[in-house]
Design an enzyme around this catalytic site. Sequence first.
Site, PDB file in Angstrom:
ATOM      1  N   THR A 173     -14.428 -10.394  19.287  1.00 44.80           N
ATOM      2  CA  THR A 173     -13.362  -9.705  19.426  1.00 44.80           C
ATOM      3  C   THR A 173     -14.081  -8.294  20.223  1.00 44.80           C
ATOM      4  O   THR A 173     -15.666  -8.463  20.608  1.00 44.80           O
ATOM      5  CB  THR A 173     -13.521  -8.406  17.716  1.00 44.80           C
ATOM      6  OG1 THR A 173     -15.518  -8.929  17.522  1.00 44.80           O
ATOM      7  CG2 THR A 173     -13.075 -10.486  17.401  1.00 44.80           C
ATOM      8  N   GLU A 316      -8.191 -12.783  17.131  1.00 47.09           N
ATOM      9  CA  GLU A 316      -8.083 -13.548  15.721  1.00 47.09           C
ATOM     10  C   GLU A 316      -6.384 -14.189  16.283  1.00 47.09           C
ATOM     11  O   GLU A 316      -6.886 -14.958  15.790  1.00 47.09           O
ATOM     12  CB  GLU A 316      -8.543 -13.069  14.424  1.00 47.09           C
ATOM     13  CG  GLU A 316      -9.942 -12.403  14.428  1.00 47.09           C
ATOM     14  CD  GLU A 316     -10.291 -10.873  14.946  1.00 47.09           C
ATOM     15  OE1 GLU A 316     -11.545 -10.663  13.687  1.00 47.09           O
ATOM     16  OE2 GLU A 316      -9.035 -10.953  15.736  1.00 47.09           O
ATOM     17  N   LYS A 427      -7.124   9.171   4.057  1.00 47.52           N
ATOM     18  CA  LYS A 427      -6.394   9.677   2.382  1.00 47.52           C
ATOM     19  C   LYS A 427      -6.336  10.926   2.078  1.00 47.52           C
ATOM     20  O   LYS A 427      -7.819  11.652   1.897  1.00 47.52           O
ATOM     21  CB  LYS A 427      -7.203   8.652   0.898  1.00 47.52           C
ATOM     22  CG  LYS A 427      -6.319   8.740  -0.097  1.00 47.52           C
ATOM     23  CD  LYS A 427      -6.734   7.441  -0.629  1.00 47.52           C
ATOM     24  CE  LYS A 427      -6.085   6.969  -1.410  1.00 47.52           C
ATOM     25  NZ  LYS A 427      -6.810   5.520  -2.783  1.00 47.52           N
ATOM     26  N   TRP A 432      -1.402   8.184   1.524  1.00 47.54           N
ATOM     27  CA  TRP A 432      -1.824   7.967   2.717  1.00 47.54           C
ATOM     28  C   TRP A 432      -1.276   8.642   4.112  1.00 47.54           C
ATOM     29  O   TRP A 432      -0.329   8.283   3.401  1.00 47.54           O
ATOM     30  CB  TRP A 432      -1.533   6.487   2.821  1.00 47.54           C
ATOM     31  CG  TRP A 432      -2.972   5.936   1.438  1.00 47.54           C
ATOM     32  CD1 TRP A 432      -1.970   4.961   0.725  1.00 47.54           C
ATOM     33  CD2 TRP A 432      -4.223   5.259   1.421  1.00 47.54           C
ATOM     34  NE1 TRP A 432      -2.827   4.153   0.009  1.00 47.54           N
ATOM     35  CE2 TRP A 432      -4.484   4.050   0.836  1.00 47.54           C
ATOM     36  CE3 TRP A 432      -5.163   5.104   2.530  1.00 47.54           C
ATOM     37  CZ2 TRP A 432      -5.230   4.064   0.642  1.00 47.54           C
ATOM     38  CZ3 TRP A 432      -6.209   4.573   2.323  1.00 47.54           C
ATOM     39  CH2 TRP A 432      -6.766   4.161   1.289  1.00 47.54           C
TER      40      TRP A 432
END
Length: 530
Positions: A173, A316, A427, A432
């Site tokens: 990653t 992944e 937030k 959100w």
Amino acid sequence: MLGAMQDWDLRVTRIIDHAAREHGARELLTRWADGSETRTTWAGIRRDALKMTQALRKLGVGKGDRIATLAMNHHHHLISWYGAVGVGGVLHTINPRLFDDQLEYIANHAEDQVLLYDSMWAGVVERMKSKWTTIRHYICFDNGEFEAWIGAEDGQTEWATGDERDPCMLCYTSGTTGNPKGVLYQHRSTMLHAITSLQPAIFDFDARSVMLPVVPMFHAASWGLPWGGAAAGVKFVFSAVNDPAVLCELMNREKVTHTAGVPTVWLGMFGHMDATGAEIPSLRHAIIGGSAAPRFMIERLMKAGVNIAHAWGMTETSPIGTTGAKTWDWDDLPFDDQVSIKQMQGRVPFGVELRCVSLDDPDVELPRDGKTSGALQVRGPWVIQRYFKADKDAAIGPDQWFDTGDVAVIHPDGTLQLTDRTKDVIKSGGEWISSVELENAAVAHPAVAEAAAIGIAHPKWDERPILVVVKKPGAEASADEIRDFLGTKVAKWWLPDAVEFVDEIPHTGTGKISKKDLRDQFRDYKLADA
């Protein structure tokens, strides 16, 4: 009672055997960094991969050993993919654009034994040799060394055998938070991913396809293209450089039908096409991933007759998770509705399952109502269970759901719509705000080259967004103009409290915007009313 079908292990070398047997004369082209070109065939790729397998055995490389590459897109790199797994080894593609501390960590953590590299990265190799403690052999792909190395062999050998659950490839990653993590793919998971990728909604490959992959072979298994392309016998057109003029010329000359790359590639292509009047009439399928593509980009390509496979995935997930599949009523929809569907990340193929859970309580699974956003989780036969050398699973619990780090909504028909990363979502006042949607709206402004939204601490609202903007060369725009433009695109309470113009926005080694570095850069920023 046992089934009565043949026991045919799903091992990656079967793909190249098939390509050579059924599509052996199909051509592949490499355009090297120096402008020269080489043409070969699928039969030639298999022959040279067998030679590489022999050469690796003479070096003492065998089952489970890691063979690394530090290279761009070309047929020598493709040969190494099959040669490495052919000896029973594990292919480890390294991103040469990573920072030195990441390069040091990745190669040593993987315990790489051999490194094959392009001459353009020779400086990196020389700089890192003393820090790479396990690499015993260095071979240059494009200065004659690789050809001489495998040229000493006759190719009269067999692939290594083993279980279909043996490892075959290792990708790391990007490591935006802490050290990079290794994802170890199996032969079985890779084969299932390759077979699935041939579907029309994903790569849409058949023997007539001509694919120019702009996505680097070192990035997330090149989205599985070297495996899927071989399975279908496509013609690959590789370019070791991603200059828009070079790509456009290759696409036209070689009649490229398919391409794959991140949105910034298309920004460069559009600029070149607008400046020169060039077109790409043969292109019919574009896979766009890595980050969300803005609406204007999808609309322009669709108007040119290109089918968009807007993809979501990650290292992944091998990496295909979803693509922009057409809905059952596609032909009856207005063009604007079709663009809206393609702007989202699409639907899963068979083999992938998705769900969203509450950002505040991960035990609460959210409805697929197209409205309620939450943390995106995924599972399936090509989804990670545990990171390489980790002491516990990444897919938590008996149901093996893996938390992707993305924030999303899932529509009633299963269409995925990403709204942010969990660490990047803003937030404000208990609600959100999607930084991604703000950014995509901003880059549609004619003066904006790149934009990034981050949250800044606020005493009343917890956080408020600011927008960091890089203007296009020669373009002018004020903060108020940008805010007014955004006012027609997003909810009023989403509007950034400030717009800051910068010369450049920090990026990670994989080319993504580094929100971590951006937040560090603006850590002491004070909003006017805070």
